[in-house]
Motif scaffolding. Sequence first.
Motif, mmCIF file in Angstrom:
data_model
loop_
_atom_site.group_PDB
_atom_site.id
_atom_site.type_symbol
_atom_site.label_atom_id
_atom_site.label_comp_id
_atom_site.label_asym_id
_atom_site.label_seq_id
_atom_site.Cartn_x
_atom_site.Cartn_y
_atom_site.Cartn_z
ATOM 1 N N THR A 105 17.863 -20.993 37.093
ATOM 2 C CA THR A 105 17.015 -21.459 38.192
ATOM 3 C C THR A 105 17.437 -20.827 39.506
ATOM 4 O OG1 THR A 105 16.594 -23.568 37.074
ATOM 5 C CG2 THR A 105 16.196 -23.505 39.440
ATOM 6 N N TYR A 106 18.747 -20.687 39.714
ATOM 7 C CA TYR A 106 19.208 -20.022 40.932
ATOM 8 C C TYR A 106 18.829 -18.546 40.911
ATOM 9 C CZ TYR A 106 22.126 -19.238 45.029
ATOM 10 O OH TYR A 106 22.568 -18.934 46.292
ATOM 11 N N VAL A 161 12.386 -14.842 43.486
ATOM 12 C CA VAL A 161 11.146 -15.116 44.221
ATOM 13 C C VAL A 161 11.382 -15.057 45.730
ATOM 14 C CG1 VAL A 161 10.148 -16.467 42.352
ATOM 15 C CG2 VAL A 161 11.465 -17.627 44.111
ATOM 16 N N THR A 162 12.596 -15.444 46.176
ATOM 17 C CA THR A 162 12.902 -15.306 47.598
ATOM 18 C C THR A 162 12.915 -13.832 47.987
ATOM 19 O OG1 THR A 162 14.208 -17.347 47.632
ATOM 20 C CG2 THR A 162 14.619 -15.770 49.387
ATOM 21 N N GLY A 163 13.462 -13.003 47.101
ATOM 22 C CA GLY A 163 13.429 -11.562 47.364
ATOM 23 C C GLY A 163 12.008 -11.043 47.482
ATOM 24 N N VAL A 216 16.107 -6.746 40.251
ATOM 25 C CA VAL A 216 15.228 -5.969 41.128
ATOM 26 C C VAL A 216 13.936 -5.612 40.406
ATOM 27 C CG1 VAL A 216 15.004 -3.783 42.379
ATOM 28 C CG2 VAL A 216 17.128 -5.087 42.524
ATOM 29 N N ALA A 217 14.020 -5.391 39.096
ATOM 30 C CA ALA A 217 12.808 -5.100 38.333
ATOM 31 C C ALA A 217 11.825 -6.260 38.405
ATOM 32 C CB ALA A 217 13.171 -4.798 36.878
ATOM 33 N N PHE A 218 12.346 -7.497 38.363
ATOM 34 C CA PHE A 218 11.479 -8.669 38.500
ATOM 35 C C PHE A 218 11.000 -8.832 39.936
ATOM 36 C CE2 PHE A 218 13.099 -9.757 34.347
ATOM 37 C CZ PHE A 218 12.063 -10.472 33.767
ATOM 38 N N MET A 219 11.856 -8.478 40.917
ATOM 39 C CA MET A 219 11.422 -8.527 42.307
ATOM 40 C C MET A 219 10.247 -7.590 42.560
ATOM 41 S SD MET A 219 14.894 -8.750 44.599
ATOM 42 C CE MET A 219 16.130 -10.026 44.295
ATOM 43 N N ALA A 220 10.143 -6.558 41.731
ATOM 44 C CA ALA A 220 9.035 -5.608 41.886
ATOM 45 C C ALA A 220 7.680 -6.268 41.675
ATOM 46 C CB ALA A 220 9.209 -4.438 40.918
ATOM 47 N N ILE A 221 7.677 -7.428 41.013
ATOM 48 C CA ILE A 221 6.422 -8.181 40.878
ATOM 49 C C ILE A 221 5.873 -8.503 42.266
ATOM 50 C CG2 ILE A 221 5.400 -10.339 40.070
ATOM 51 C CD1 ILE A 221 7.468 -10.342 37.816
ATOM 52 N N SER A 255 6.802 -21.115 47.804
ATOM 53 C CA SER A 255 6.748 -22.512 47.371
ATOM 54 C C SER A 255 7.718 -22.778 46.223
ATOM 55 C CB SER A 255 5.322 -22.884 46.946
ATOM 56 O OG SER A 255 4.890 -22.077 45.877
ATOM 57 N N VAL A 256 7.969 -21.768 45.389
ATOM 58 C CA VAL A 256 8.866 -21.944 44.251
ATOM 59 C C VAL A 256 10.321 -22.030 44.705
ATOM 60 C CG1 VAL A 256 9.616 -20.950 42.051
ATOM 61 C CG2 VAL A 256 7.245 -20.688 42.799
#
Length: 479
Positions: A110-111, A117-119, A355-360, A378-379
């Motif tokens: 979760t962290y 998502v904050t990124g 970072v790959a997920f932050m690319a979303i 919001s998440v």
Amino acid sequence: MTSVQVENHNAGDAAGHGTDEGYERGLGSRQVQMIAIGGAIGVGLFLKAGANIEKAGPSLILMYAAAGVIVFFIMRALGELLLYRPVSGSFVEYAREFLGPVFGFVTGWTYWLNWVVTGMAELTAAAIYMHYWFPDVPQWVTALVFMVLLYGLNLISVKLFGELEFWFSMIKVTALLGMIIIGIGVITFGFSAAGDTASVSNLWAFDGFFPNGIGSSLMTLQGVMFAFLAVELVGVTAGESKDPEKTLPKAINTLPWRIALFYVGALTVILCVVKWTEFTDGVSPFVAAFAKIGIPAGAAIVNFVVLTAALSSCNSGMYSTGRMLRDLAANNEAPKAVGKLSARRLPTIGITLSVAFMAIGVVLNYVVPEKAFTYVTSVATAAGIWTWLMIVISHIRYRHAVAAGRLPASPFPAPGGTIGSWIAVVFLLGVTVMIGLDPDGRISLYVGFVWAIALGIGWSVLKSRVPQLGERGQADAKR
């Protein structure tokens, strides 16, 4: 090494992790102090405060003060745990030890989600801020450039991360101090275009201190708590701090004056300089105040400061997600590959995956640029509340173990024992209820429900493949 430190070290080894987990201890006192300061100053203050002022008026000052007290309780609880056993896994490791492996698993992932998502949000915010100077550059292009740049810098060394955060935080601190000093000058001496209307009476002269009622003020607490997200990052630095026994208590103990000065103090000055009715959602109150005062290039200066705040947060996200994934991998709760350290003693694979997920976020900036920021922020608040709850509940369980003589006492005990932690639990649950009552914030609870189901399935699969996790849970429960 003192007898207490020896006991703590042995306790760490008994749990499966010593204080040195292969990281380079490259963060000095100067850097840890600034990381702690920067963690208490974010985009939530510079940008989001405008919408909260519109809802709560001057009473927002009281909301920040109340939330600041709770955050201090949380950080003192974390500080006691950190000095009991300083590890890079921080609160995730403590949740695993005192609440059981399933809580460590959920908290770690979760962290990780929180910072991913904050990124995304901060990359979006940085791209929006760049429109001030480059309005014709597509938002997704700027977000992509910043993401690649920060990713590259995070792969060089932890010392460089520390230096980046030091200077990012220095810019924010200097700017806020400058704003406060200028604002006090306007109120006291009446210079500039804002001097004629600047007055302390602005705090109550326009429909009172609670112009929209206490209920509206309380509903801003979720946005206020979002502004404090990342303050717990100082705990993640424990495994890479040169002298955690000295630097961490100092960083935590200075939190109250930082909140009093940079949040309560800055907002009080701003609301005295400009009456609260002139602030609106989507406009930084600091930009509005500088425009009112008429300082040349004031808007550009504030825009630059807010840009650095966004980049600082994204930089911290890349740092923390890599460390969280390594901690999860070390406990068989993530693929072993993400736990490997590079030749520079950095969790390169974990950082790269994050970072790959932050690319979303870059994709969202391409598809729905006007909604990207709202979708992801919001998440973060809901994930942050879960993390803070795990910290204070772990602290309560630790204190029970100390009282029973099963564990050594920490050399940095929280004042009042578990009282502050219990108050924080009640407060955080109350904020969660307020999120559920807010139509705009409710989406985070929906996402949280889906995330909980996904983690539940993941844990069931994991436990079937690694049976010793359940056995360790029984052992941890005895604490």
